[in-house]
Design an enzyme around this catalytic site. Structure first.
Site, PDB file in Angstrom:
ATOM      1  N   LYS A 180      60.003   5.066  43.261  1.00  0.00           N
ATOM      2  CA  LYS A 180      59.905   5.903  44.467  1.00  0.00           C
ATOM      3  C   LYS A 180      60.240   7.353  44.132  1.00  0.00           C
ATOM      4  O   LYS A 180      59.571   8.281  44.573  1.00  0.00           O
ATOM      5  CB  LYS A 180      60.860   5.416  45.577  1.00  0.00           C
ATOM      6  CG  LYS A 180      60.508   4.119  46.248  1.00  0.00           C
ATOM      7  CD  LYS A 180      59.332   4.183  47.180  1.00  0.00           C
ATOM      8  CE  LYS A 180      58.051   3.780  46.545  1.00  0.00           C
ATOM      9  NZ  LYS A 180      57.738   2.396  46.327  1.00  0.00           N
ATOM     10  N   GLU A 199      57.276   8.870  41.958  1.00  0.00           N
ATOM     11  CA  GLU A 199      55.982   9.147  42.588  1.00  0.00           C
ATOM     12  C   GLU A 199      56.087  10.112  43.761  1.00  0.00           C
ATOM     13  O   GLU A 199      55.172  10.908  43.969  1.00  0.00           O
ATOM     14  CB  GLU A 199      55.253   7.861  42.983  1.00  0.00           C
ATOM     15  CG  GLU A 199      55.905   7.032  44.044  1.00  0.00           C
ATOM     16  CD  GLU A 199      55.114   5.763  44.385  1.00  0.00           C
ATOM     17  OE1 GLU A 199      53.911   5.695  44.131  1.00  0.00           O
ATOM     18  OE2 GLU A 199      55.745   4.832  44.917  1.00  0.00           O
ATOM     19  N   TRP A 257      38.530   9.448  43.342  1.00  0.00           N
ATOM     20  CA  TRP A 257      39.642   9.425  42.404  1.00  0.00           C
ATOM     21  C   TRP A 257      38.987   9.366  41.035  1.00  0.00           C
ATOM     22  O   TRP A 257      38.342   8.379  40.689  1.00  0.00           O
ATOM     23  CB  TRP A 257      40.522   8.207  42.651  1.00  0.00           C
ATOM     24  CG  TRP A 257      41.792   8.210  41.871  1.00  0.00           C
ATOM     25  CD1 TRP A 257      42.893   8.975  42.108  1.00  0.00           C
ATOM     26  CD2 TRP A 257      42.112   7.406  40.733  1.00  0.00           C
ATOM     27  NE1 TRP A 257      43.878   8.696  41.184  1.00  0.00           N
ATOM     28  CE2 TRP A 257      43.423   7.740  40.332  1.00  0.00           C
ATOM     29  CE3 TRP A 257      41.421   6.440  40.009  1.00  0.00           C
ATOM     30  CZ2 TRP A 257      44.042   7.142  39.255  1.00  0.00           C
ATOM     31  CZ3 TRP A 257      42.047   5.850  38.934  1.00  0.00           C
ATOM     32  CH2 TRP A 257      43.352   6.192  38.562  1.00  0.00           C
ATOM     33  N   ASN A 259      31.942   3.405  44.364  1.00  0.00           N
ATOM     34  CA  ASN A 259      33.342   3.166  44.031  1.00  0.00           C
ATOM     35  C   ASN A 259      33.375   2.092  42.950  1.00  0.00           C
ATOM     36  O   ASN A 259      32.934   0.975  43.193  1.00  0.00           O
ATOM     37  CB  ASN A 259      34.106   2.678  45.275  1.00  0.00           C
ATOM     38  CG  ASN A 259      35.472   2.132  44.930  1.00  0.00           C
ATOM     39  OD1 ASN A 259      36.105   2.589  43.981  1.00  0.00           O
ATOM     40  ND2 ASN A 259      35.940   1.155  45.676  1.00  0.00           N
ATOM     41  N   GLY A 260      33.851   2.465  41.768  1.00  0.00           N
ATOM     42  CA  GLY A 260      33.901   1.495  40.674  1.00  0.00           C
ATOM     43  C   GLY A 260      33.564   2.170  39.361  1.00  0.00           C
ATOM     44  O   GLY A 260      33.591   3.399  39.258  1.00  0.00           O
ATOM     45  N   GLU A 287      62.435  -0.330  41.275  1.00  0.00           N
ATOM     46  CA  GLU A 287      61.649   0.109  42.432  1.00  0.00           C
ATOM     47  C   GLU A 287      62.156   1.467  42.932  1.00  0.00           C
ATOM     48  O   GLU A 287      61.370   2.359  43.261  1.00  0.00           O
ATOM     49  CB  GLU A 287      61.722  -0.969  43.535  1.00  0.00           C
ATOM     50  CG  GLU A 287      61.199  -0.558  44.904  1.00  0.00           C
ATOM     51  CD  GLU A 287      59.760  -0.061  44.920  1.00  0.00           C
ATOM     52  OE1 GLU A 287      59.062  -0.178  43.897  1.00  0.00           O
ATOM     53  OE2 GLU A 287      59.336   0.488  45.959  1.00  0.00           O
ATOM     54  N   LYS A 338      46.248   5.258  46.656  1.00  0.00           N
ATOM     55  CA  LYS A 338      46.937   4.120  47.273  1.00  0.00           C
ATOM     56  C   LYS A 338      46.501   2.805  46.660  1.00  0.00           C
ATOM     57  O   LYS A 338      47.293   1.889  46.503  1.00  0.00           O
ATOM     58  CB  LYS A 338      46.641   4.133  48.780  1.00  0.00           C
ATOM     59  CG  LYS A 338      47.291   2.998  49.561  1.00  0.00           C
ATOM     60  CD  LYS A 338      48.786   3.144  49.612  1.00  0.00           C
ATOM     61  CE  LYS A 338      49.458   2.067  50.444  1.00  0.00           C
ATOM     62  NZ  LYS A 338      50.894   1.974  50.102  1.00  0.00           N
ATOM     63  N   CYS A 379      37.790   4.869  44.586  1.00  0.00           N
ATOM     64  CA  CYS A 379      37.372   5.886  45.546  1.00  0.00           C
ATOM     65  C   CYS A 379      37.209   5.215  46.892  1.00  0.00           C
ATOM     66  O   CYS A 379      37.336   4.000  47.011  1.00  0.00           O
ATOM     67  CB  CYS A 379      36.021   6.446  45.135  1.00  0.00           C
ATOM     68  SG  CYS A 379      35.950   6.962  43.421  1.00  0.00           S
ATOM     69  N   HIS A 417      73.917   0.339  25.490  1.00  0.00           N
ATOM     70  CA  HIS A 417      73.160   0.076  24.258  1.00  0.00           C
ATOM     71  C   HIS A 417      72.248   1.236  23.879  1.00  0.00           C
ATOM     72  O   HIS A 417      71.316   1.063  23.116  1.00  0.00           O
ATOM     73  CB  HIS A 417      72.357  -1.214  24.400  1.00  0.00           C
ATOM     74  CG  HIS A 417      73.225  -2.419  24.582  1.00  0.00           C
ATOM     75  ND1 HIS A 417      73.874  -3.030  23.531  1.00  0.00           N
ATOM     76  CD2 HIS A 417      73.605  -3.082  25.704  1.00  0.00           C
ATOM     77  CE1 HIS A 417      74.595  -4.036  23.991  1.00  0.00           C
ATOM     78  NE2 HIS A 417      74.451  -4.088  25.320  1.00  0.00           N
ATOM     79  N   ARG A 463      42.720   6.232  49.022  1.00  0.00           N
ATOM     80  CA  ARG A 463      42.072   5.632  47.854  1.00  0.00           C
ATOM     81  C   ARG A 463      41.772   6.649  46.759  1.00  0.00           C
ATOM     82  O   ARG A 463      41.294   6.299  45.679  1.00  0.00           O
ATOM     83  CB  ARG A 463      40.771   4.949  48.271  1.00  0.00           C
ATOM     84  CG  ARG A 463      40.947   3.880  49.314  1.00  0.00           C
ATOM     85  CD  ARG A 463      39.626   3.274  49.686  1.00  0.00           C
ATOM     86  NE  ARG A 463      39.051   2.550  48.589  1.00  0.00           N
ATOM     87  CZ  ARG A 463      39.296   1.277  48.296  1.00  0.00           C
ATOM     88  NH1 ARG A 463      40.125   0.592  49.049  1.00  0.00           N
ATOM     89  NH2 ARG A 463      38.732   0.703  47.281  1.00  0.00           N
TER      90      ARG A 463
END
Ligand code: M6R
Length: 623
Positions: free
Chosen positions: A500, A503, A77, A103-104, A496, A618, A2, A519, A27
């Site tokens: 992108k 998300e 969050w 936050n935690g 990568e 983020k 958060c 395969h 965050r």
């Protein structure tokens, strides 16, 4: 995970807090809340949803309800309990005397909650934070101590991670801040307003008010209160009350760097920042006449670095994918056996032999819990820990033995762009740096450095064609599945690229080594399952061409990403994206950019929240 913000001073706190929350929204943005303390009374407002919801709600209040020069705020969050008004911070204690943002994660909150329930405490939310608020209240009541001592004692009972801000009605000109595992920065008012303090999870909400900051360390508690009509800051150890001397940093980040710079989204701005951000990453580090690199941050550990026999590269998400590219570079240029690990896995598994093994931890934010834990484990194993980090003064930057910064400035969009290309560049530069200690010739070093220096101009060239990729986005936005395929250095690029797409565009994209296709995965191919094939004219070109043929033979659509001089592919595939020619080892840096643009434009076409995609944050400071 958060964002927290606090203000104590003579100004109205709420506009400063709301603006701070907006800066910290990366965050987490499940809910937001604010608590103001005025004349010994709290006003607490919280809302499910983004900070804008809270801001709208607050602006409808009358000015009496909003007055107060002391306040704390939070953007959430969710970890414990669903996103809801009830679970939003700040949380009041039962008597309403204490308010807290956190936050935690408090890992032992259930056992503490049980004890408190037995004592008659009632809980309105499902959060671990409300438990902490009541634990502080309980200690304050029974031990008859000041709020800072009550917080300190409570924290000696909790296990877990936290950055907390606490206010108490009984001491209305006091703010308590404490840290263990989650970041928190204290800004010291300057000029006439010296008697004010700003607190936040990182410096972005603080920088417009002051550049003088103190980073609280793990195990520290800070008390801001009035002494002789002036606010003062005192820092102590949570464990034993020992007084600590704060080190005051002077920040150099400019406020304009934090803004969108005229682009509709931070993500697009940050994609277009890349010529400059790559220049900043290499600035002052290339020593051309020696065919080598100078990393000031590593100098103290040169002897240990020379002795390294193996490398483990760690990171999460994009950072791990850039690590996969780094793995090839370290084996090719530095001749060091290298493997790449999820930070989350490295932390919890047995490590067979760590003698002369170095850990390279990659992180944009410098706060990713999984990566931070891997570093702590590596240190226990006596490994040399090196960081590749963007955020200066972040937890990872401070935890590693030595490190190098990306210097790309703040990256605000949740999707990493400019930090990712800078990570690849730094890993190649590190490979040259290690390599020159292990037999890489000066000439070979110079050959790569010459091409590295051209990168910003090549990136500008790709960005000039952004409109073509916007057109492709319109054509391909309707597909819900994609393969992204590459080999060797570009296997990591494919991973990568697929991240992108997932998300930002909410498209299921699978990054795959193209050799693996036959395969099993190829059975998915049909006319509704397009593939983006990274097929530059490098050592893998012919093999990649075979993969294209295999896909075409099964009726699949192909977008080829190839070198600009390549004329043959346009007759075979459905669409082509061109990138300029460079060395094979540097291709991912160029190939990342069209992928970023495609994911961005498809996201816009689909009406997604580009900078803050759903369910994400983020900086992921929880395991
Ligand atoms: O801040 P970090 O680089 O440590 O973050 C790691 C990942 O969470 C991050 O790269 C994430 O995957 C990004 N959203 C990718 O765009």
């Amino acid at each position: 995970m958060c964002g927290i913000v606090g203000y104590i001073g003579k100004k109205e706190a709420w506009p400063i807090l709301i603006k701070g929350l907006e800066r910290l929204e990366y965050r987490g943005y499940d809910s937001a809340g604010i608590a103001l303390l005025d004349k010994g009374n709290f006003s607490v407002y919280k809302k499910k949803g983004k900070v804008a919801e809270l801001s709208k709600f607050i602006k409808d209040k009358n000015s009496n309800e909003l007055s107060g020069g002391v306040g704390i705020a939070h953007t959430r969050w969710a970890t414990h309990g669903i996103p809801s008004d009830q679970n939003s911070h700040p949380h009041l204690s039962n008597r309403g005397d204490i308010v807290i943002v956190h936050n935690g994660i408090i890992e032992n909150y259930l056992s503490i909650k049980k004890v408190l329930i037995n004592k008659g405490y009632k809980f309105k939310s499902d959060t671990d934070t409300e438990v902490l608020a009541n634990l502080i209240e309980d200690i304050k009541k029974h031990e008859k101590v000041s709020i800072d001592e009550a917080v300190r004692l409570a924290l000696t009972e909790v296990v877990g991670a936290y950055a907390i801000l606490v206010l108490s009605k009984d001491e209305p000109e006091t703010m308590i801040i404490a840290k263990m595992g989650s970041p928190v920065v204290i800004g010291i008012g300057k000029g006439k307003s010296k008697s004010e303090f700003f607190v936040a999870s990182d410096a972005t909400p603080i920088i417009e008010h002051t550049n003088k900051v103190v980073y609280l360390e793990d195990g520290e508690i800070a008390i801001i209160n009035k002494k002789n009509k002036k606010l003062t800051l005192k820092i102590k150890s949570i464990k034993n009350n020992a007084i600590k001397n704060p080190y005051i940093h002077t920040l150099k980040t400019k406020i304009e760097e934090l803004e969108k710079g005229g682009f509709p989204h931070f993500m697009l701005k940050e994609i277009f920042d890349q010529p400059e951000s790559l220049r900043n990453t290499m600035r002052g580090r290339i020593v051309f006449n020696k065919g080598s690199i100078k990393f000031g941050g590593l100098e103290k550990f040169e002897k240990e670095i020379k002795n390294l026999k193996r490398l483990t590269v760690t990171g999460m998400g994009t950072a791990r994918f850039t690590g996969l590219i780094g793995e090839y570079a370290f084996e090719e240029l530095s001749n060091i056996p290298t493997k790449v690990e999820y930070g989350s896995e490295f932390t919890y598994r047995n490590i067979a032999d760590t003698l002369n093994t170095g850990l390279i931890a990659i992180s944009q934010s410098g706060e990713t819990a999984d990566t931070l834990n891997a570093i702590k484990k590596a240190k226990k194993e006596k490994m040399l820990t090196l960081g590749v980090v963007n955020v200066i003064g972040s937890s990872i930057a401070r935890e590693v033995d030595a490190g190098i910064y990306n210097h790309v400035g703040p990256e605000t969009a949740v999707a990493s762009t400019k930090a990712s290309t800078s990570q690849v560049l730094l890993l190649v530069m590190l490979a040259i740096y290690f390599g020159r200690m292990r037999g890489l010739s000066k000439i070979k070093g110079q050959e790569i450095l010459k091409e590295i220096e051209k990168l910003p101009v090549l990136v500008e060239k790709i960005l000039k064609n952004a409109k073509l990729i916007e057109k492709l986005a319109k054509k391909y936005k309707k597909y819900n599945n994609f393969f992204i395929l590459g080999r060797k250095y570009n296997a990591g690029t494919a991973m990568e690229g697929s991240l992108k797409m997932k998300e930002c565009s909410y498209i299921h994209a699978e990054g795959c080594n193209s050799a693996e296709l036959k395969h099993g995965p190829i059975s998915l191919i049909d006319k509704n399952f397009p593939s983006i094939v990274i097929v530059p004219m490098d050592s893998m070109y012919e093999k990649m061409k075979s993969s294209i043929q295999e896909i075409k033979a099964r009726g699949g659509l192909v977008i080829a990403l190839t070198t600009e001089s390549n004329k043959e592919l346009k007759n075979i595939v459905d669409d082509v994206i061109y990138i300029p020619k460079t060395l094979e080892i540097l291709i991912p840096i160029l190939a990342f950019i069209p992928m970023q643009l495609l994911a961005y434009y498809i996201s816009v076409e689909r009406g997604n929240d580009v900078d803050k995609p759903r369910n994400l944050a983020k900086s992921v400071t929880v395991e």
